[in-house]
Scaffold this active site. Structure first.
Site, PDB file in Angstrom:
ATOM      1  N   LYS A 197       0.832  -1.211   0.000  1.00  0.00           N
ATOM      2  CA  LYS A 197       0.000   0.000   0.000  1.00  0.00           C
ATOM      3  C   LYS A 197       0.862   1.255   0.000  1.00  0.00           C
ATOM      4  CE  LYS A 197      -2.098   1.544   3.690  1.00  0.00           C
ATOM      5  NZ  LYS A 197      -2.991   1.674   4.860  1.00  0.00           N
ATOM      6  N   ASP A 222      -6.687   1.145   1.081  1.00  0.00           N
ATOM      7  CA  ASP A 222      -6.781   1.261   2.531  1.00  0.00           C
ATOM      8  C   ASP A 222      -8.174   0.823   2.958  1.00  0.00           C
ATOM      9  OD1 ASP A 222      -8.447   3.348   1.812  1.00  0.00           O
ATOM     10  OD2 ASP A 222      -7.450   4.841   3.065  1.00  0.00           O
TER      11      ASP A 222
END
Length: 230
Positions: A129, A147
Site C-alpha cells: 500500500k 486502505d
C-alpha cells in the site's frame, strides 16, 4: 481489515459514469498528507499506518523542516525521530523503520527514493500500500493503494468486490477505464473518508448513489429533512 459485505459487480457503463462524475466534481484530487519531496512523502505514508493524516501532518511539520533528506534523518537519529512523532500510534517502531529506511536509501539508492514497487517494498516499514501511494503521487504511476476506505467503497458499490485488499486492487485495475486510473485511488479514498463512511454512509448526498449497489440507501437525517421542509 474489517469484513465488508460485497455487492454484485457493476456493468462497465456504470463504472464509466461513476468515474466521469468523480472527474467532473474533482478533476485533480489530492492526498491529504503534507510533504516536501519524494522522501518526506515516503516517510509520511509509513507514519500514516493506523493513524490519521491530520495527526501525521501535525507531527511531521517540524520533523520535515529538520530532516527533509535521508542523510538529515539519519543524522537526527532514532531517538530524535521518536521525539517528533510521539503523538502517532506505534511511534517507536515507526521511528526505527524511518531511521533504517533512510540508511538503506543512502546505501543502496544514492539517497533517492526508487521508482519501482519491488525496490520500495524492500525498504523497512514499506508494504504494498505504501509503495503504491508513493508510485502514484510522486512518480505518477496508475497504481491503486487499498486502505480501509477504498476496500469498503470497492465492495459496497460493486466497483470491485473482493475479500482482500489485493483482490480489490486487482479488480479495480481491470475495471477502471485507463483515463481515470491515475486519480482513481484518491477519488475512492476521499469518497470513503467523507461520504461512504463505515458506520453510516451518507447516501443522501452521494454523487454516485444512482449507480451504487449498496442497499438500503441511507436517507436524509430527520433533523435536516425537517429543516428543508420548513
Amino acid at each position: 481489515m474489517a469484513a465488508v459485505k460485497k455487492a454484485r459487480p457493476l456493468p462497465p457503463e456504470d463504472v464509466e459514469s461513476i468515474f466521469a462524475t468523480f472527474a467532473r466534481i474533482d478533476p485533480e484530487p489530492r492526498g491529504e498528507l503534507e510533504y516536501v519531496n519524494a522522501f518526506t512523502l515516503l516517510v509520511a505514508v509509513v507514519l500514516s499506518a493506523q493513524a490519521t493524516d491530520a495527526g501525521v501532518n501535525k507531527a511531521t511539520r517540524k520533523l520535515f523542516q529538520l530532516a527533509p533528506t535521508p542523510a538529515a534523518m539519519v543524522a537526527l537519529g532514532q531517538d530524535g525521530i521518536e521525539a517528533h512523532i510521539r503523538t502517532i500510534g506505534l511511534y517507536r517502531n515507526k521511528a526505527k523503520n524511518v531511521f533504517l529506511l533512510s540508511q538503506k536509501l543512502i546505501a543502496e539508492h544514492g539517497g533517492e527514493v526508487p521508482d519501482t514497487r519491488e525496490a520500495l517494498e524492500a525498504l523497512p516499514g514499506v508494504g504494498r500500500k505504501t509503495a503504491n501511494v508513493v508510485l502514484n503521487i510522486h512518480f505518477k504511476q496508475p497504481t491503486i493503494a487499498v486502505d480501509t476506505h477504498l476496500f469498503r467503497v470497492g465492495n459496497r458499490t460493486g466497483l470491485a468486490p473482493g475479500k482482500t485488499p489485493l483482490a480489490v486492487e486487482q479488480a479495480l485495475l481491470k475495471t477502471v477505464p485507463e483515463k481515470y486510473l491515475l486519480h482513481a485511488h484518491h477519488w475512492l479514498i476521499l469518497h470513503g473518508r467523507y461520504v461512504c463512511k463505515a458506520r453510516k454512509p451518507e447516501c443522501w448526498r452521494c454523487a454516485i448513489a444512482q449507480w451504487c449497489r449498496y442497499e438500503p440507501k441511507t436517507p436524509l437525517p430527520d433533523v435536516q429533512a425537517k429543516a428543508i421542509v420548513r
